[in-house]
Design a protein around this motif. Structure first.
Motif, PDB file in Angstrom:
ATOM      1  N   ALA A 138       0.758  -1.269   0.095  1.00 17.97           N
ATOM      2  CA  ALA A 138       0.069   0.105   0.150  1.00 17.97           C
ATOM      3  C   ALA A 138       0.850   1.395  -0.119  1.00 17.97           C
ATOM      4  CB  ALA A 138      -0.944  -0.038   1.246  1.00 17.97           C
ATOM      5  N   MET A 139       1.830   1.391   0.845  1.00 20.08           N
ATOM      6  CA  MET A 139       2.836   2.371   0.769  1.00 20.08           C
ATOM      7  C   MET A 139       3.606   2.762  -0.734  1.00 20.08           C
ATOM      8  SD  MET A 139       5.948   3.070   3.549  1.00 20.08           S
ATOM      9  CE  MET A 139       6.833   1.416   2.925  1.00 20.08           C
TER      10      MET A 139
ATOM     11  N   ALA B 197       2.165   1.824  -3.500  1.00 16.13           N
ATOM     12  CA  ALA B 197       1.182   2.349  -4.422  1.00 16.13           C
ATOM     13  C   ALA B 197       1.027   3.885  -4.204  1.00 16.13           C
ATOM     14  CB  ALA B 197       0.023   1.482  -4.174  1.00 16.13           C
ATOM     15  N   VAL B 198       1.024   4.161  -2.828  1.00 18.99           N
ATOM     16  CA  VAL B 198       0.840   5.480  -2.585  1.00 18.99           C
ATOM     17  C   VAL B 198       2.057   6.407  -3.321  1.00 18.99           C
ATOM     18  CG1 VAL B 198       0.740   7.336  -0.919  1.00 18.99           C
ATOM     19  CG2 VAL B 198      -0.833   5.359  -0.601  1.00 18.99           C
TER      20      VAL B 198
ATOM     21  N   PHE C 118       1.657   6.647  -6.895  1.00 15.29           N
ATOM     22  CA  PHE C 118       0.763   7.714  -7.372  1.00 15.29           C
ATOM     23  C   PHE C 118       1.451   9.123  -7.359  1.00 15.29           C
ATOM     24  CE2 PHE C 118      -2.582   4.183  -7.153  1.00 15.29           C
ATOM     25  CZ  PHE C 118      -2.984   4.352  -8.342  1.00 15.29           C
ATOM     26  N   ALA C 119       2.178   9.092  -6.175  1.00 12.17           N
ATOM     27  CA  ALA C 119       2.629  10.653  -5.804  1.00 12.17           C
ATOM     28  C   ALA C 119       3.440  11.008  -6.786  1.00 12.17           C
ATOM     29  CB  ALA C 119       3.105  10.517  -4.282  1.00 12.17           C
TER      30      ALA C 119
ATOM     31  N   ASN D 142       1.428  15.035  -6.847  1.00 12.21           N
ATOM     32  CA  ASN D 142       0.537  15.545  -5.679  1.00 12.21           C
ATOM     33  C   ASN D 142       1.046  15.637  -4.274  1.00 12.21           C
ATOM     34  OD1 ASN D 142      -1.596  15.746  -3.568  1.00 12.21           O
ATOM     35  ND2 ASN D 142      -3.183  15.070  -5.367  1.00 12.21           N
TER      36      ASN D 142
ATOM     37  N   LEU E  24      -0.127  13.206  -1.540  1.00 13.94           N
ATOM     38  CA  LEU E  24       0.244  11.936  -1.607  1.00 13.94           C
ATOM     39  C   LEU E  24       1.480  11.724  -1.094  1.00 13.94           C
ATOM     40  CD1 LEU E  24      -1.437  10.734  -4.953  1.00 13.94           C
ATOM     41  CD2 LEU E  24      -2.095  10.193  -2.513  1.00 13.94           C
ATOM     42  N   TYR E  25       2.552  12.901  -1.349  1.00 14.68           N
ATOM     43  CA  TYR E  25       3.715  12.816  -0.658  1.00 14.68           C
ATOM     44  C   TYR E  25       4.006  12.667   0.594  1.00 14.68           C
ATOM     45  CZ  TYR E  25       6.554  13.318  -5.405  1.00 14.68           C
ATOM     46  OH  TYR E  25       6.964  13.383  -6.606  1.00 14.68           O
TER      47      TYR E  25
ATOM     48  N   THR F 211       1.466  11.915   2.426  1.00 12.89           N
ATOM     49  CA  THR F 211       0.979  10.539   3.363  1.00 12.89           C
ATOM     50  C   THR F 211       2.125   9.403   3.111  1.00 12.89           C
ATOM     51  OG1 THR F 211      -1.215  11.168   2.327  1.00 12.89           O
ATOM     52  CG2 THR F 211      -0.816   8.680   2.774  1.00 12.89           C
ATOM     53  N   PHE F 212       2.859   9.469   1.813  1.00 16.35           N
ATOM     54  CA  PHE F 212       3.946   8.317   1.702  1.00 16.35           C
ATOM     55  C   PHE F 212       4.895   8.466   2.866  1.00 16.35           C
ATOM     56  CE2 PHE F 212       7.994   7.149   0.145  1.00 16.35           C
ATOM     57  CZ  PHE F 212       7.631   6.190  -0.146  1.00 16.35           C
TER      58      PHE F 212
ATOM     59  N   MET G  51       3.386   7.042   6.306  1.00 17.87           N
ATOM     60  CA  MET G  51       3.589   5.751   6.166  1.00 17.87           C
ATOM     61  C   MET G  51       4.825   5.241   6.414  1.00 17.87           C
ATOM     62  SD  MET G  51       0.592   4.994   3.144  1.00 17.87           S
ATOM     63  CE  MET G  51       0.528   3.312   3.559  1.00 17.87           C
TER      64      MET G  51
END
Length: 318
Positions: free
Chosen positions: A25-26, A28-29, A32-33, A38, A41-42, A44-45, A48
């Protein structure tokens, strides 16, 4: 516990199933970042990734400061679940640990135990349930401490190599030839001198004096009951084993298990036990339940191969 948790061959670090899913999941985030640019998203990554690293650092602290003091075998019987008591010293008694304790036993299996920590006491006792397959000496070869605290992403395991002897007692088999409770026992008890105060009641046994009948309890239960007295002690049990009459093999092991079962019954009924073992070179006497069990655990048949198994060894009341 002297160890370097980052450079120690006894340390094992593994990613749990939850940790593997979290890493996917990490990543994948993170992908996407990168593709979207975004900033949220950075962020959030980054959070995590930080959480994943914190899991490793906290579990490192959970393993530190625990010292092994010793292992007590207690009475561990062959093919019966018994307890191995692991004594530890917690040098940070208020620290939450969440440790699984795994003990390695030769020719046996030990269920894991748990040390939560945070109890405020330095001396810790953890009882692990063990099952050994045969009587005699065996060895504890290692203790492993495992933790996936706090999030379950990473599991750290640190192994303490051991070479600790443990004596496994014979399986306590109930005798097929004598009903339980009748192996060399006398069916009444002896009051200790100077004790005549009634204490309670028990079912009537052959040999009990009629004057001791508890009439009120007898009327309530519909069968004879007798009074018991303070200081009353059961008669003891004498056992004898002649090693020259037994060749090594399954019949000899069954005889040891039968005697072990008789000792267990005596202990449950609070009877004293005496055991005499006759060997070629000596005649040895043992007193007490644990001492008799240990003597049986180390006994070896001295008869010639093919010797016919004798009748079960006799026993008598003291």
């Amino acid at each position: 516990m002297g160890m370097n948790l980052w450079h120690d061959r006894r340390l094992r670090l593994s990613v749990t199933r939850l940790g593997f899913q979290y890493m996917l999941a990490m990543l994948a985030v993170g992908a996407f970042a990168v593709n979207s640019g975004n900033n949220l998203l950075y962020l959030t990554f980054s959070l995590m990734l930080g959480l994943f690293l914190v899991s490793g650092v906290v579990s490192r602290a959970a393993l530190r400061g625990v010292d092994l003091v010793g292992i007590d075998e207690g009475n561990l019987f062959a093919r019966v679940r018994g307890g191995l008591r692991v004594r530890l010293k917690d040098r940070a008694p208020r620290r939450v640990r969440g440790l699984e304790l795994h003990l390695a036993l030769e020719d046996g299996k030990v269920d894991p135990g748990f040390l939560g920590g945070g109890q405020g006491g330095e001396d810790v006792l953890v009882v692990l349930h063990a099952r050994a397959e045969r009587r005699g000496w065996t060895r504890v070869t290692g203790l492993e401490l495992r933790t996936s605290l706090p999030f379950g992403f990473l599991e750290k395991a640190w192994r303490i190599p051991l070479d600790h002897p443990v004596l496994v007692l014979p399986h306590p088999r109930t005798s097929p030839t004598l009903p339980p409770g009748e192996l060399g026992e006398v069916r009444h008890t002896l009051p200790a001198p100077g004790t005549t105060s009634p204490e309670g009641a028990r079912p009537f046994r052959p040999g009990d004096a009629p004057s001791r009948v508890h009439w009120k309890r007898t009327a309530q239960r519909g069968v004879l009951w007798v009074r018991t007295f303070e200081g009353e002690r059961p008669l003891g049990l004498n056992l004898r084993l002649d090693l020259a009459l037994w060749a090594p093999g399954r019949p000899f092991e069954k005889e040891l298990e039968r005697l072990s079962g008789a000792i267990l019954q005596a202990r449950l009924q609070r009877k004293d036990v005496a055991l005499e073992i006759v060997a070629r070179d000596a005649r040895r006497a043992y007193q007490g339940h644990t001492e008799c069990w240990r003597a049986l655990a180390l006994a070896q048949g001295e008869g010639a191969a093919g010797t016919a198994a004798p009748e079960p060894s006799g026993s008598g009341a003291q």
